[in-house]
Design an enzyme around this catalytic site. Structure first.
Site, PDB file in Angstrom:
ATOM      1  N   ASP A  27       5.829  -7.247  -1.315  1.00 18.93           N
ATOM      2  CA  ASP A  27       6.732  -6.371  -2.071  1.00 18.93           C
ATOM      3  C   ASP A  27       8.170  -6.870  -2.080  1.00 18.93           C
ATOM      4  O   ASP A  27       8.884  -6.665  -3.062  1.00 18.93           O
ATOM      5  CB  ASP A  27       6.747  -4.965  -1.438  1.00 18.93           C
ATOM      6  CG  ASP A  27       5.376  -4.332  -1.441  1.00 18.93           C
ATOM      7  OD1 ASP A  27       4.545  -4.755  -2.271  1.00 18.93           O
ATOM      8  OD2 ASP A  27       5.145  -3.426  -0.619  1.00 18.93           O
TER       9      ASP A  27
HETATM   10  N1  LIG Z   1      10.175  -2.997   7.428  1.00 19.18           N
HETATM   11  C1  LIG Z   1      10.201  -1.682   7.391  1.00 19.18           C
HETATM   12  O1  LIG Z   1      10.983  -1.049   8.067  1.00 19.18           O
HETATM   13  C2  LIG Z   1       9.284  -0.933   6.487  1.00 19.18           C
HETATM   14  C3  LIG Z   1       8.910   0.368   6.842  1.00 19.18           C
HETATM   15  C4  LIG Z   1       8.128   1.095   5.936  1.00 19.18           C
HETATM   16  C5  LIG Z   1       7.721   0.547   4.749  1.00 19.18           C
HETATM   17  N2  LIG Z   1       8.069  -0.729   4.456  1.00 19.18           N
HETATM   18  C6  LIG Z   1       7.604  -1.305   3.217  1.00 19.18           C
HETATM   19  O2  LIG Z   1       6.746  -2.370   3.561  1.00 19.18           O
HETATM   20  C7  LIG Z   1       6.845  -3.387   2.567  1.00 19.18           C
HETATM   21  C8  LIG Z   1       7.262  -4.658   3.270  1.00 19.18           C
HETATM   22  O3  LIG Z   1       7.144  -5.716   2.344  1.00 19.18           O
HETATM   23  P1  LIG Z   1       6.525  -7.096   2.766  1.00 19.18           P
HETATM   24  O4  LIG Z   1       6.621  -7.916   1.574  1.00 19.18           O
HETATM   25  O5  LIG Z   1       7.140  -7.578   4.054  1.00 19.18           O
HETATM   26  O6  LIG Z   1       5.047  -6.722   3.165  1.00 19.18           O
HETATM   27  P2  LIG Z   1       3.894  -6.102   2.211  1.00 19.18           P
HETATM   28  O7  LIG Z   1       4.334  -6.012   0.813  1.00 19.18           O
HETATM   29  O8  LIG Z   1       3.422  -4.853   2.874  1.00 19.18           O
HETATM   30  O9  LIG Z   1       2.817  -7.198   2.247  1.00 19.18           O
HETATM   31  C9  LIG Z   1       2.355  -7.672   3.493  1.00 19.18           C
HETATM   32  C10 LIG Z   1       1.260  -8.632   3.191  1.00 19.18           C
HETATM   33  O10 LIG Z   1       0.956  -9.331   4.374  1.00 19.18           O
HETATM   34  C11 LIG Z   1      -0.382  -9.770   4.260  1.00 19.18           C
HETATM   35  N3  LIG Z   1      -0.934  -9.898   5.605  1.00 19.18           N
HETATM   36  C12 LIG Z   1      -1.265  -8.908   6.460  1.00 19.18           C
HETATM   37  N4  LIG Z   1      -1.740  -9.420   7.602  1.00 19.18           N
HETATM   38  C13 LIG Z   1      -1.729 -10.768   7.452  1.00 19.18           C
HETATM   39  C14 LIG Z   1      -2.129 -11.838   8.278  1.00 19.18           C
HETATM   40  N5  LIG Z   1      -2.642 -11.646   9.507  1.00 19.18           N
HETATM   41  N6  LIG Z   1      -1.957 -13.089   7.823  1.00 19.18           N
HETATM   42  C15 LIG Z   1      -1.446 -13.305   6.586  1.00 19.18           C
HETATM   43  N7  LIG Z   1      -1.084 -12.328   5.775  1.00 19.18           N
HETATM   44  C16 LIG Z   1      -1.212 -11.067   6.200  1.00 19.18           C
HETATM   45  C17 LIG Z   1      -1.111  -8.750   3.423  1.00 19.18           C
HETATM   46  O11 LIG Z   1      -1.837  -9.403   2.431  1.00 19.18           O
HETATM   47  P3  LIG Z   1      -3.353  -9.827   2.710  1.00 19.18           P
HETATM   48  O12 LIG Z   1      -4.039  -8.601   3.099  1.00 19.18           O
HETATM   49  O13 LIG Z   1      -3.757 -10.446   1.419  1.00 19.18           O
HETATM   50  O14 LIG Z   1      -3.268 -10.842   3.805  1.00 19.18           O
HETATM   51  C18 LIG Z   1      -0.009  -7.956   2.745  1.00 19.18           C
HETATM   52  O15 LIG Z   1      -0.080  -7.975   1.364  1.00 19.18           O
HETATM   53  C19 LIG Z   1       7.879  -2.919   1.576  1.00 19.18           C
HETATM   54  O16 LIG Z   1       7.246  -2.279   0.508  1.00 19.18           O
HETATM   55  C20 LIG Z   1       8.675  -1.924   2.379  1.00 19.18           C
HETATM   56  O17 LIG Z   1       9.310  -0.943   1.580  1.00 19.18           O
HETATM   57  C21 LIG Z   1       8.825  -1.488   5.319  1.00 19.18           C
END
Ligand SMILES: NC(=O)c1ccc[n+]([C@@H]2O[C@H](COP(=O)([O-])OP(=O)(O)OC[C@H]3O[C@@H](n4cnc5c(N)ncnc54)[C@H](OP(=O)(O)O)[C@@H]3O)[C@@H](O)[C@H]2O)c1
Ligand SMILES: NC(=O)c1ccc[n+]([C@@H]2O[C@H](COP(=O)([O-])OP(=O)(O)OC[C@H]3O[C@@H](n4cnc5c(N)ncnc54)[C@H](OP(=O)(O)O)[C@@H]3O)[C@@H](O)[C@H]2O)c1
Lengths: 110, 473, 110, 473
Positions: free
Chosen positions: D398
């Protein structure tokens, strides 16, 4: 007595801390109005003049009340009015009666 | 403590919260005015609560109340009229006067409390110590602020005033004030001792500020502002009023921080200023009209300047102390409007310490209806100079002195406006005399610079008239 | 009684104001350690456990003392140690035993 | 108040000042560690002063002191060991646990004070009200924080847990807690009522946090952190200890502001989170491996990626939630070091909400000895992408989804990393599944993108091994 003193002391120390923290990094643009605004706040000594008035019981007391009241009121009313006058200049958008072509002023509102 | 006193105390806490919110909002230009109004609301609440409390708990005589009403009416009238009518160039001295009266009021309140108890038993230490501290600080700030206002107004010479033995008298005054203060605390009910404290402190305030140069006065005013806050807090201890303690401490601390920030923006040390150190001479008096070499200088007339401006695309106006001194803010704003009306881009480059006190130049230009967006601060301005056809400097000297980039002179290391990056430079001032720092500016003799010698107010009016010839409206 | 309550209330309100003001605009980089650091400060409840201990006079009181002491001590010691551990990582300059060519790390100290 | 109590009070004020200075310094990375130490100094002073005060004024039994020492020793040992050994990926849940114990301790202190007076007269309102508030808030934060920690740890499912009638039970719990609390205040010495308050509040805490998605847990932990501060302040009112009041209120307010800032950085509303609103599903569970169209996708092997990296000049690593989940921070740091050692410029682009909580990614990389200077924040990174040969995205989805620039989808308006400005892009994740926001990323099928499907830890190790082939050391 000592309990009141402690309460007042705690209030004093914590207010000092608030005072230190509330001043962030002020742009130098605002140094003059900010100083004037802080100036107005210590006009609260007017409340002290009120206490003085309520306790005064001698000619000297009345005289001091008059002096304290006059000085404090000048501080508080003058301070807030002049600060407001300055700050109002910062926010108003050329509402002056001058015959200037305001269209040109508006064209650069960045 | 009665339940009633408790309720009043809670109201004081509400007022204190409004003061803090108000100060917080005053950090940004966009919310500052609202902040000041909120702070005023807190003030109204604190004062009204105290009036209610006093009416209910103390059965004072009507004479006291009458004296208060008369005094307050007179003071309020004076304050409001001065605040409404003051010229923006005179703001620094008015702030200083309001500061003086605040300190005086704090001293008067403490003095009255002392008098009240003078006939009876000696005062408790928890009252007598803050009373004496209040009288000392309040009196110093009263007389000191008045002197500072006089210097800023020009009633008292801006150059440091000293006389043989001044330092000794100074030390003597503070020693007497403190000694009498300690006695007053020990004895606890002798008004005469407190009068000595008062007089010695007033004297000390005068002697403390006299040797300080007029240009440093703004920092001293800010410092005394913080002192008044402490005096008010002490008054609060003496009469056990929490509104005074909170607001006083708040201003004491906030004012101290503001003073430090201000001094830093001016490249000065507060200690050096208070001790009356280097560079206290005011520019105009310190450097007499000595034989300046005009051979390398390209002199311009109002007409020459007008031509340059009329055919420029980007003009940057650099206002300095001289513009404020000549009160030429309206004239420059009019010139700018004229140019803008003919499609020329005009901006102001404002150095933090241009003018008579930090931020004062912005207030002056705002008074002349210059939109806030046209005033560029140091960093923004320095980007814009690269693209600037004509830089029009009015009554400034140090704030763009390129020597600041070299070590070993009084302005070394001071951040400057990069006026020398403009394609051509016009400098409007009365002579070749140096400014506050007392050193000449190499840009005066630079080939791309033209000097226009005139009083700022008159000179700008002449330029405006000449521009009108070239761009008939 | 009521004087003490007022003093405590004033302390409470002013401390709230300090708390609001002391948090400036924190970069999100520091959100995690900052939260942990604030967490450690409320471990001051350990002082409360001390009072509890000095007043306890029943088995239930002793038990509560033990519980309060254990929980509070975990909060205060754990909180400060873990915050320090995190922050130390932010300041240290690759002093690790890894065989990495640190010369390359240094070349970009912007 | 005795003179002794006065002196202790002054010491508390000194401790409070240290807390404030400490928090102030924690605003900047460079001074944060010193700030934490100063805060710890304040803590030591406050606790020691309380011990001295208690030893002098109260003649408690030695059993009480023994219980304290044993308890404190056990707690300290647990805290220190956990703090020293915790993996950096598990920080969020540890903070949550420390928060839970703080809330529990506050509740226990208040409870003990209530028990102490239960046999005698009914308690004064100024004690009973804060006691009940403390027990309510402390218990909610105790059980709530434990559940949050469980969710973060994965012991409890990260997806929202609800059951029919959950809302009703929830409301019931809080109503019972409050009703029993009011009774306890009125009756003033009935321990059983307080037990009811305790149990109902514990239940409420559990039910409040269960429906909250695991990804939102960090905000809830921060909010409960602020609650604990308030509980501690209430304990201070109950036992009349100013150190508790000041520190508790400080953390209550500071924690609230921090929570708001955190929620804003995550583009979430605190209210929506608490009420368990939109998007609480965790990515991995919400979107099953449905038939993804792989026809437009250019799949890469570890070897392909290694070639790209080895011949690049500027590489940007974009770590996401998946890197943290796979605990691959050491692997990625090793890869970066390898590249750096061969003269390739490597930086990390860190989005504020990448990772498991705001700022967590920075902690993780710092643990792997990545120098602070290599971690670019959003704005810096977006400047650097224009000049970047290969962007290596690891387990993110994201935080660089270009659809955020368009309206009408769950990530609309979220500031993103401009990964699409890089010359070529490599995305390392396990599948085509979407991330937290549940929407696919158009960059996956962009011609300049190559996908490398693997677990982050394993995949990076493979790349590193392959790179070593091309740049033998
Ligand atoms: N950081 C915070 O404080 C927080 C708190 C609440 C919400 N959020 C939200 O979380 C999202 C964070 O964005 P992001 O881009 O960092 O993460 P993301 O959009 O949630 O994507 C994480 C990706 O990591 C992959 N993944 C998971 N485990 C893995 C592994 N062991 N090895 C390789 N890939 C793995 C998954 O794809 P696969 O399954 O295809 O591997 C997943 O699509 C945002 O939408 C944000 O608003 C963040
Ligand atoms: N702003 C502050 O808060 C503050 C406070 C203390 C010290 N300072 C110092 O003051 C200096 C300010 O720099 P600056 O460049 O603005 O001023 P400056 O260097 O002091 O120069 C001001 C110039 O204005 C000219 N001037 C005076 N009256 C004039 C009039 N009526 N018409 C036209 N010109 C007139 C003077 O030259 P002529 O005599 O040739 O006309 C003088 O050289 C800095 O060194 C700063 O550190 C500032």
């Amino acid at each position: 007595m000592i309990a009141t003193l402690f309460g007042n002391l705690a209030i004093f120390v914590l207010s000092l801390l608030v005072g230190v923290e509330v001043i962030g990094k002020i742009p130098s643009t605002l140094h003059t109005p900010m100083m004037s605004g802080a100036n107005a706040i210590h006009g609260v000594v007017l409340a002290g003049a009120v206490i003085t008035a309520s306790l005064a019981n001698s000619p000297l007391g009345y005289a001091l009340t008059f002096v304290a009241g006059a000085l404090a009121a000048a501080n508080v009313f003058g301070g807030y009015v002049v600060t407001d006058r300055m700050l109002q200049m910062f926010t108003r958008r050329a509402p002056a009666p001058s015959a200037a072509p305001t269209a040109d002023d508006q064209k650069d509102p960045s | 403590m009665t339940l009633f006193a408790f309720v009043i105390g809670v109201v004081f806490l509400a007022a204190a919260t409004l003061f803090v919110v108000g100060l917080h909002l005053m950090r940004l230009p966009s919310t500052a005015r609202r902040g000041n109004l909120i702070s005023a609301g807190g003030m109204a609440i604190a004062v009204i609560a105290t009036i209610v409390f006093s009416l209910v708990t103390a059965n004072g005589s009507w004479i006291g109340w009458l004296a208060l009403v008369l005094g307050a009416a007179a003071g309020a009238a004076f304050g409001i009229v001065r605040a409404r009518t003051v010229k923006m160039t005179d703001i620094p001295q008015l702030v200083s006067i309001f500061n003086a009266v605040g300190g005086g009021a704090a001293a008067a309140v403490a003095f009255a409390d002392f008098v009240l108890h003078s006939s009876g038993l000696r005062l408790d230490l928890t009252s007598s110590i803050p009373i004496v501290l209040d009288v000392v600080i309040g009196s110093v700030t009263f007389s000191g602020s008045l002197i500072a206002a006089g210097k800023l107004q020009g009633v008292i010479s801006g150059s440091p005033i000293t006389f043989p033995g001044a330092r000794i008298v100074n030390v003597l005054a503070i020693v007497i004030a403190l000694a009498a203060g300690v006695f007053a605390i020990v004895v606890g009910n002798n008004v005469l001792l407190l009068v000595v404290v008062l007089l010695a402190s007033l004297l000390f305030g005068v002697l403390m500020v006299l040797p300080i140069g007029g240009a440093d006065a703004p920092v001293i005013v800010s410092l005394l502002n913080a002192f008044t806050g402490l005096a008010v807090a002490m008054a609060g201890f003496a009469i056990n009023n929490q509104a005074l303690i909170i607001a006083g401490a708040l201003v004491g601390a906030a004012g101290t921080i503001l003073t430090l920030q201000m001094a830093k923006a001016m490249n000065r040390s507060v200690l050096a200023i208070v001790l009356g150190g280097f560079g206290t001479g005011d520019s105009s008096s310190s450097a007499p009209d000595d034989a300046q070499d005009l051979s390398n200088v390209r002199e311009l007339t109002a007409d020459d300047v007008a031509v340059q401006l009329a055919y420029a695309q980007h003009v940057m106006i650099v206002p300095g102390y001289g513009l404020a001194a000549a009160q030429a803010q309206h004239e420059i704003a009019e010139l700018a409007k004229l140019l803008l009306a003919h499609g020329i881009d005009v901006k102001y480059a404002i150095h933090p310490v241009a003018g008579r006190m930090p931020g004062h130049m912005n207030v002056l230009l705002a008074e002349a209806n210059v939109p806030y967006e046209q005033m560029l601060q140091l960093d923004e301005a320095n980007v814009a100079f690269d693209n600037c056809d004509v830089a029009l400097v009015v009554g400034a000297n140090d704030v763009y002195n390129p020597d600041a980039r070299k070590p070993g002179n009084p302005v070394s290391g001071m951040p400057i406006l990069d006026v020398d990056h403009a394609k051509s430079v016009v400098i409007l001032k009365r002579s070749m005399r140096p400014g506050y720092a007392g050193i000449s500016n190499p840009l005066f003799t630079d080939p791309k610079t033209g000097m226009f010698f005139a009083d700022a107010k008159k000179g700008i009016a002449d330029i405006t008239a000449a521009v009108k010839e070239y761009v008939p409206s």
